[in-house]
Motif scaffolding. Structure first.
Motif, short mmCIF file in Angstrom:
data_model
loop_
_atom_site.label_atom_id
_atom_site.label_comp_id
_atom_site.label_asym_id
_atom_site.label_seq_id
_atom_site.Cartn_x
_atom_site.Cartn_y
_atom_site.Cartn_z
N ALA A 1 0.86 -1.18 0.00
CA ALA A 1 0.00 0.00 0.00
C ALA A 1 0.89 1.22 0.00
CB ALA A 1 -0.92 0.00 1.22
N PHE A 2 0.55 2.19 -0.82
CA PHE A 2 1.37 3.39 -0.98
C PHE A 2 2.80 3.00 -1.36
CE2 PHE A 2 -1.89 4.44 2.24
CZ PHE A 2 -2.62 5.35 1.49
N PHE B 1 -9.64 -0.55 1.29
CA PHE B 1 -10.01 -0.88 2.67
C PHE B 1 -8.79 -0.75 3.59
CE2 PHE B 1 -11.11 -4.03 6.03
CZ PHE B 1 -12.32 -3.50 6.43
N VAL B 2 -7.64 -1.25 3.12
CA VAL B 2 -6.41 -1.15 3.89
C VAL B 2 -5.88 0.28 3.86
CG1 VAL B 2 -4.00 -1.90 4.07
CG2 VAL B 2 -5.79 -3.55 3.55
N ARG B 3 -5.93 0.91 2.67
CA ARG B 3 -5.45 2.29 2.57
C ARG B 3 -6.20 3.20 3.55
NH1 ARG B 3 -6.40 1.71 -3.13
NH2 ARG B 3 -4.55 1.13 -4.31
N ASP B 4 -7.52 3.01 3.64
CA ASP B 4 -8.31 3.85 4.53
C ASP B 4 -7.87 3.67 5.98
OD1 ASP B 4 -9.74 4.83 2.39
OD2 ASP B 4 -11.49 3.53 2.71
N GLU C 1 -4.50 5.42 6.50
CA GLU C 1 -4.62 6.89 6.53
C GLU C 1 -4.95 7.40 7.94
OE1 GLU C 1 -3.75 8.99 4.40
OE2 GLU C 1 -4.27 8.47 2.34
N THR C 2 -5.45 6.52 8.81
CA THR C 2 -5.76 6.95 10.18
C THR C 2 -4.53 6.94 11.08
OG1 THR C 2 -6.27 4.71 11.04
CG2 THR C 2 -8.05 5.91 9.92
N PRO D 1 9.74 1.06 7.07
CA PRO D 1 8.88 -0.13 7.08
C PRO D 1 7.41 0.22 7.29
CG PRO D 1 9.91 0.16 9.22
CD PRO D 1 10.48 1.23 8.34
N GLY D 2 6.55 -0.62 6.74
CA GLY D 2 5.12 -0.40 6.90
C GLY D 2 4.63 -0.86 8.26
N PRO D 3 3.49 -0.35 8.71
CA PRO D 3 2.94 -0.73 10.00
C PRO D 3 2.27 -2.09 9.97
CG PRO D 3 1.47 0.80 8.91
CD PRO D 3 2.69 0.68 8.03
N ARG D 4 2.12 -2.70 11.14
CA ARG D 4 1.34 -3.93 11.26
C ARG D 4 -0.13 -3.63 10.97
NH1 ARG D 4 3.68 -8.19 14.00
NH2 ARG D 4 1.99 -9.31 12.96
N VAL D 5 -0.82 -4.62 10.46
CA VAL D 5 -2.23 -4.46 10.11
C VAL D 5 -3.06 -5.35 11.04
CG1 VAL D 5 -3.96 -4.72 8.28
CG2 VAL D 5 -1.63 -4.00 7.71
N PRO D 6 -4.09 -4.81 11.71
CA PRO D 6 -4.90 -5.61 12.64
C PRO D 6 -5.61 -6.77 11.96
CG PRO D 6 -5.32 -3.26 12.92
CD PRO D 6 -4.50 -3.40 11.67
#
Length: 298
Positions: free
Chosen positions: A42-43, A254-257, A260-261, A269-274
C-alpha cells in the motif's frame, strides 16, 4: 481453504525478481514462472502482514480477465501446467492456484493506467491543477465523478519502496517512442472499456485500473503481469456509488483507509495491520472474484 504464502521458495529455479507481490523465476530464455504471493503493498510499501489466499485470488482473477480479453490484446500466458516445472518435493497445493507459466517479454517501462472516474491521485491532481496528468478537465467536477471519456494517465514504474509518478503522454513518447506509446494507450483503453462494460452488467464499477505491457522478439505487444485485480484496480459496488464521496470498494482501499488513520509517513517499514482489517480485506477480494468471475476458492 486458501493457502498462505508470504514468500516463495523454489530451490533449483533461478529467482530473477521479487516484487511487491510477485516472485518471478526464469525457466528458460523464453519462459517465466510467476508466483503471486500473499504480500500486500500500500502506498508502494510492502506491509509486514500477508492477506491469506490473496495471491490465489489475484492469480485466478487475472487469468479470468486474460482469457476474456484475449480477442482485444494478446497476453503473456502460455497455458502450460505449473506442476511440470516445480522442483521435486514442492507442495503443489501451495503453488497451483497462484502460479502461471508465461512468455518472457521485454517490459515497456510504463504503468499504463486507465481512469473512468475522478478519484485517488487523479482527484488530488485535479484539485491542485484542474487537470489530470497534464490534460485539462472541465471545471466543477466532484470527487468520484465519472469522466467525460475514459482517460489514459500513465505513470513511471517505481522500484520496490519508491512511489510511482504520474507523467504526461508526451513524456511516455519521449521514453518509448510515439508508435509504442500509442499502441500502449490504445490497448489500455480498449481493455478498460470492454471490462468496464462487462463489470457494469454485474453491478460493479471499475473506477480505474493499471496494466503492464511487454514485447516479444518480433515487437508484438502483450499485456502481462496482472489484469483487473483488486490490487491494480478500484472496484465499486454500483448500488452504493455516490458522487462527492470516496465510494466503498472491493479492493485494497479498505487497507489504505485504515493506514490513513495512522501517524505513518508512507515509507518503509510499513505498520502492522490488525486481524480484522486483514480479514475484511480478504473478504473484499473474495467477493470481487466471485461477483466478476464467478469463482469461489474453497
Amino acid at each position: 481453504m486458501p493457502t498462505v504464502l508470504s514468500q516463495s521458495n523454489l530451490p533449483g529455479l533461478d529467482l530473477i525478481h521479487r516484487g511487491k507481490v510477485r516472485d518471478v523465476y526464469a525457466l528458460s530464455s523464453t519462459e517465466l514462472l510467476i508466483v503471486a504471493t500473499d504480500r500486500l503493498s500500500a502506498f508502494d510499501v510492502v506491509l509486514p502482514d500477508p492477506i491469506p489466499g490473496k495471491g490465489e485470488m489475484l492469480c485466478q482473477i487475472s487469468n479470468f480477465w486474460f482469457g476474456k480479453t484475449a480477442h482485444l490484446v494478446p497476453n503473456h500466458l502460455t497455458g502450460k501446467d505449473v506442476a511440470s516445472v516445480l522442483p521435486a518435493g514442492t507442495d503443489l497445493a501451495s503453488y497451483a492456484k497462484r502460479s502461471v507459466i508465461t512468455k518472457r517479454l521485454k517490459p515497456v517501462p510504463v504503468e499504463a493506467i486507465a481512469r473512468g472516474y475522478l478519484i485517488g491521485s487523479g482527484w488530488k491532481d485535479y484539485q491542485a491543477s484542474g487537470s489530470l496528468c497534464g490534460i485539462a478537465l472541465p471545471p466543477g467536477l466532484r470527487q468520484a465523478e465519472r469522466l467525460p471519456e475514459p482517460m489514459f494517465t500513465p505513470s513511471t514504474k517505481a522500484a520496490v519502496g519508491d512511489h510511482d509518478e504520474n507523467v504526461s503522454f508526451a513524456q511516455v513518447v519521449d521514453l518509448v517512442g510515439r508508435e509504442m506509446a500509442e499502441r500502449v494507450r490504445d490497448a489500455t483503453l480498449a481493455i478498460y472499456r470492454w471490462a468496464a462494460d462487462y463489470a457494469a452488467e454485474r453491478g460493479i464499477i471499475i473506477a480505474d485500473t493499471k496494466f503492464e505491457f511487454g514485447t516479444d522478439a518480433d515487437g508484438r505487444l502483450y499485456v502481462m503481469d496482472e489484469m483487473l485485480t483488486p490490487d491494480s484496480s478500484r472496484f465499486w459496488p454500483a448500488d452504493r456509488y455516490q458522487v462527492g464521496i470516496s465510494p466503498p470498494s472491493y479492493d485494497k482501499q479498505f487497507v489504505r483507509d485504515y493506514l490513513e488513520t495512522l501517524d505513518w509517513n508512507k515509507t518503509a517499514p510499513g505498520p502492522r495491520v490488525p486481524a480484522d482489517v486483514i480479514a475484511g480485506t480478504a473478504a473484499k477480494y473474495a467477493e470481487a472474484l466471485q461477483r466478476l468471475a464467478g469463482i469461489t476458492l474453497d
